[in-house]
Design a protein around this motif. Structure first.
Motif, PDB file in Angstrom:
ATOM      1  N   CYS A 275       6.182  10.236   0.121  1.00  0.00           N
ATOM      2  CA  CYS A 275       5.674   8.933  -0.291  1.00  0.00           C
ATOM      3  C   CYS A 275       5.997   7.912   0.804  1.00  0.00           C
ATOM      4  O   CYS A 275       7.107   7.924   1.355  1.00  0.00           O
ATOM      5  CB  CYS A 275       6.356   8.546  -1.606  1.00  0.00           C
ATOM      6  N   ASN A 276       5.040   7.063   1.108  1.00  0.00           N
ATOM      7  CA  ASN A 276       5.172   6.092   2.205  1.00  0.00           C
ATOM      8  C   ASN A 276       4.676   4.731   1.726  1.00  0.00           C
ATOM      9  O   ASN A 276       3.569   4.653   1.177  1.00  0.00           O
ATOM     10  CB  ASN A 276       4.357   6.610   3.386  1.00  0.00           C
ATOM     11  N   GLY A 277       5.488   3.713   1.907  1.00  0.00           N
ATOM     12  CA  GLY A 277       5.100   2.371   1.498  1.00  0.00           C
ATOM     13  C   GLY A 277       4.945   1.447   2.696  1.00  0.00           C
ATOM     14  O   GLY A 277       5.816   1.412   3.574  1.00  0.00           O
ATOM     15  N   VAL A 278       3.837   0.717   2.738  1.00  0.00           N
ATOM     16  CA  VAL A 278       3.577  -0.232   3.820  1.00  0.00           C
ATOM     17  C   VAL A 278       3.291  -1.593   3.217  1.00  0.00           C
ATOM     18  O   VAL A 278       2.370  -1.740   2.403  1.00  0.00           O
ATOM     19  CB  VAL A 278       2.384   0.219   4.691  1.00  0.00           C
ATOM     20  N   SER A 279       4.075  -2.583   3.629  1.00  0.00           N
ATOM     21  CA  SER A 279       3.870  -3.930   3.118  1.00  0.00           C
ATOM     22  C   SER A 279       2.575  -4.522   3.670  1.00  0.00           C
ATOM     23  O   SER A 279       2.349  -4.530   4.886  1.00  0.00           O
ATOM     24  CB  SER A 279       5.053  -4.818   3.512  1.00  0.00           C
TER      25      SER A 279
ATOM     26  N   TRP B  45       2.009  -7.537   3.608  1.00  0.00           N
ATOM     27  CA  TRP B  45       2.406  -8.879   4.052  1.00  0.00           C
ATOM     28  C   TRP B  45       2.912  -8.851   5.484  1.00  0.00           C
ATOM     29  O   TRP B  45       2.421  -9.613   6.333  1.00  0.00           O
ATOM     30  CB  TRP B  45       3.458  -9.418   3.091  1.00  0.00           C
ATOM     31  N   ASP B  46       3.871  -7.938   5.785  1.00  0.00           N
ATOM     32  CA  ASP B  46       4.465  -7.941   7.122  1.00  0.00           C
ATOM     33  C   ASP B  46       4.473  -6.572   7.802  1.00  0.00           C
ATOM     34  O   ASP B  46       5.040  -6.417   8.876  1.00  0.00           O
ATOM     35  CB  ASP B  46       5.891  -8.475   7.071  1.00  0.00           C
ATOM     36  N   GLY B  47       3.837  -5.579   7.191  1.00  0.00           N
ATOM     37  CA  GLY B  47       3.727  -4.268   7.827  1.00  0.00           C
ATOM     38  C   GLY B  47       4.970  -3.406   7.750  1.00  0.00           C
ATOM     39  O   GLY B  47       4.995  -2.319   8.335  1.00  0.00           O
ATOM     40  N   ALA B  48       5.992  -3.850   7.044  1.00  0.00           N
ATOM     41  CA  ALA B  48       7.202  -3.041   6.911  1.00  0.00           C
ATOM     42  C   ALA B  48       6.851  -1.674   6.334  1.00  0.00           C
ATOM     43  O   ALA B  48       6.061  -1.572   5.398  1.00  0.00           O
ATOM     44  CB  ALA B  48       8.212  -3.754   6.027  1.00  0.00           C
TER      45      ALA B  48
ATOM     46  N   THR C  72       0.868  -1.174   0.000  1.00  0.00           N
ATOM     47  CA  THR C  72       0.000   0.000   0.000  1.00  0.00           C
ATOM     48  C   THR C  72       0.905   1.226   0.000  1.00  0.00           C
ATOM     49  O   THR C  72       1.856   1.300   0.784  1.00  0.00           O
ATOM     50  CB  THR C  72      -0.902   0.012   1.243  1.00  0.00           C
ATOM     51  N   ILE C  73       0.610   2.152  -0.892  1.00  0.00           N
ATOM     52  CA  ILE C  73       1.403   3.369  -1.004  1.00  0.00           C
ATOM     53  C   ILE C  73       0.536   4.563  -0.624  1.00  0.00           C
ATOM     54  O   ILE C  73      -0.618   4.675  -1.068  1.00  0.00           O
ATOM     55  CB  ILE C  73       1.947   3.571  -2.425  1.00  0.00           C
ATOM     56  N   ARG C  74       1.089   5.430   0.217  1.00  0.00           N
ATOM     57  CA  ARG C  74       0.381   6.621   0.671  1.00  0.00           C
ATOM     58  C   ARG C  74       1.193   7.860   0.345  1.00  0.00           C
ATOM     59  O   ARG C  74       2.419   7.839   0.400  1.00  0.00           O
ATOM     60  CB  ARG C  74       0.147   6.545   2.185  1.00  0.00           C
TER      61      ARG C  74
END
Length: 117
Positions: free
Chosen positions: A95-99, A101-104, A33-35
């Motif tokens: 820009c912020n990326g959240v996996s 799968w594991d929340g990274a 997910t990209i914010r």
């Protein structure tokens, strides 16, 4: 974790448009997910737009109808098209990326957007 690099900021007059781009590398981009967030001078950071792995999108009320977030999984990029810009849109955009799968959680360095005549 991923690495994120923003580009496309600058100075624009009120009513103008800018397109920000976030280039993502280092992991499986399609699972993220990209914010886009922004921080205006003297204000707290604000979540502006979100796009998940299924390309579902969300926006803060103040930008609905003016901003559009999109992703290109082939190019590993997420863009933020900003139209009808207002002086109150002036901020550093991150820009912020959240996996999913594991929340990274990873952040870019930010790009300045200034809306002024």
């Amino acid at each position: 974790q991923v690495q994120l690099v923003e580009s496309g900021g600058g100075l624009v007059q009120p009513g103008g448009s800018l397109r920000l781009s976030c280039a993502v590398s280092g992991s499986i981009f399609s699972r993220y997910t990209i914010r886009w967030h922004r921080r205006a001078p003297g204000k707290q950071r604000e979540l502006v737009a979100t796009i998940n792995s299924a390309s579902s999108t969300k926006y803060v009320d103040s930008v609905k109808g003016r901003f559009t977030i999109s992703r290109d999984n082939a190019k590993n990029t997420v863009d933020l098209q900003m139209n009808s810009l207002k002086p109150e849109d002036t901020a550093v955009y991150y820009c912020n990326g959240v996996s999913e799968w594991d929340g990274a959680n990873s952040w870019g360095q930010g790009t300045q957007v200034t809306v002024s005549s």
